[in-house]
Scaffold this motif. Structure first.
Motif, PDB file in Angstrom:
ATOM      1  N   ARG A 146      52.996  58.952  60.763  1.00  0.00           N
ATOM      2  CA  ARG A 146      52.008  57.544  60.535  1.00  0.00           C
ATOM      3  C   ARG A 146      51.070  57.824  59.183  1.00  0.00           C
ATOM      4  NH1 ARG A 146      52.555  54.391  65.308  1.00  0.00           N
ATOM      5  NH2 ARG A 146      51.249  52.864  63.937  1.00  0.00           N
ATOM      6  N   ILE A 149      47.690  55.954  59.067  1.00  0.00           N
ATOM      7  CA  ILE A 149      46.847  55.936  60.434  1.00  0.00           C
ATOM      8  C   ILE A 149      45.309  56.307  60.354  1.00  0.00           C
ATOM      9  CG2 ILE A 149      47.561  58.134  61.817  1.00  0.00           C
ATOM     10  CD1 ILE A 149      47.863  54.666  63.177  1.00  0.00           C
ATOM     11  N   VAL A 204      58.467  50.229  58.574  1.00  0.00           N
ATOM     12  CA  VAL A 204      56.990  50.087  59.089  1.00  0.00           C
ATOM     13  C   VAL A 204      56.980  49.118  59.934  1.00  0.00           C
ATOM     14  CG1 VAL A 204      54.639  50.272  58.496  1.00  0.00           C
ATOM     15  CG2 VAL A 204      56.116  51.527  57.082  1.00  0.00           C
ATOM     16  N   ASP A 221      49.197  50.800  69.563  1.00  0.00           N
ATOM     17  CA  ASP A 221      50.131  51.895  69.231  1.00  0.00           C
ATOM     18  C   ASP A 221      49.471  53.251  69.754  1.00  0.00           C
ATOM     19  OD1 ASP A 221      51.686  50.451  67.765  1.00  0.00           O
ATOM     20  OD2 ASP A 221      50.843  50.699  65.899  1.00  0.00           O
ATOM     21  N   ASP A 265      59.725  51.009  68.810  1.00  0.00           N
ATOM     22  CA  ASP A 265      58.575  51.301  68.671  1.00  0.00           C
ATOM     23  C   ASP A 265      57.998  51.857  70.019  1.00  0.00           C
ATOM     24  OD1 ASP A 265      55.874  51.984  67.509  1.00  0.00           O
ATOM     25  OD2 ASP A 265      55.678  49.861  66.869  1.00  0.00           O
TER      26      ASP A 265
END
Length: 279
Positions: A146, A149, A204, A221, A265
């Motif tokens: 990520r 992130i 993404v 997430d 995801d």
């Protein structure tokens, strides 16, 4: 350029002088203009007449086609009615049996909320766990999985209260029942950040601003914590087993799990609330 302007000025002056000094020149000029205007009017009249004739022919053709269709329907009304039923009935049955369509093209969770878990949610108000240090989100593994992130929001206060309580309950069940400690990677996401992520491509996210539940504080997430380090990679068997368990727990709490989407995801959950997201 200057010489050209002088020449044009000279020619214009000669023309004006000729028109002023010689009546025959004026008559010739005026006559030429009148003939040109007459030709243009005739041409426009011809074009208008052709367009009118074409419109009339098109109208007659359309009426003839409609009359033909009407005659066919009168002759074969039983066959047409049967065909209409065959076309309309199956979609109507599917619509009535399928219920409301899910948002954003994703499959909605069909699992009911566990009654015992629902009782816990109505009573105790769970408290977010202590946040991980910022360095936990900048390791090589995390950046590989990520890349952006580190700048994401992990503020529980920005999440919808109902969703936050269900997510915290999922964290508790995962830890107490399955031995997985979990941490939030990203919760609320601003429209500007959503657009930035969307520009990175479908790998993404496919959602632009206000097309994701993150903008409403109704999605997050999450990943796992092992020996004080974040574990995100789905290539890790331990983490992949955790994602499967997390999906089951989340769906038992009435959340939608991203692990069932076409573009999976596994760490994503969301709470879909009617009337919140505008299509």
């Amino acid at each position: 350029m200057f010489l050209l302007a002088v020449a044009m000025y000279f020619l214009l002056a000669c023309l004006i002088s000729w028109l002023v000094l010689f009546p025959a020149g004026r008559d010739l000029f005026v006559g030429t203009l009148e003939r040109t205007g007459l030709r243009l009017r005739r041409r426009f009249a011809t074009l208008a007449q052709r367009q009118e004739q074409g419109a009339m022919e098109l109208q007659r053709s359309g009426r003839a086609q409609l009359a033909g269709v009407a005659a066919f329907l009168r002759r074969n009304y039983m066959l047409c009615a049967a065909g209409l039923l065959l076309v309309c009935v199956p979609p109507l049955i599917a619509l009535l049996a399928g219920g409301r369509p899910s948002l954003s093209g994703f499959e909605a969770s069909t699992r009911e909320v566990n009654p015992q878990v629902a009782g816990l949610l109505e009573g105790e108000q769970l408290v977010p766990p202590p946040p991980l240090p910022p360095l936990a989100f900048t390791t090589a593994e995390v950046q590989l999985e990520r890349p952006m992130i580190a700048t994401a929001s992990r503020d529980w206060a920005l999440l919808d209260k109902t969703y936050a309580q269900r997510l915290l309950m999922a964290f508790r069940i995962m830890k107490e029942r399955h031995g997985y400690e979990m941490a939030i990677l990203e919760g609320y996401r601003s429209p500007e950040r959503q657009d930035t992520l969307a520009r990175l491509g479908p790998g993404v996210t496919n959602a632009a601003a206000f097309q994701s539940w993150h903008q409403y504080g109704l999605a997050a997430d999450c990943a796992f914590v092992r020996d004080g380090r974040l574990v995100i990679s789905e290539q890790d068997p331990w983490a992949m087993r955790g994602y499967q368990l997390y999906g089951e727990v989340a769906e038992s709490l009435g959340l939608t799990w991203g692990g069932r989407w076409k573009m999976r995801d596994f760490g994503h959950t969301e709470l879909r609330v009617a009337g919140v997201m505008k299509r």
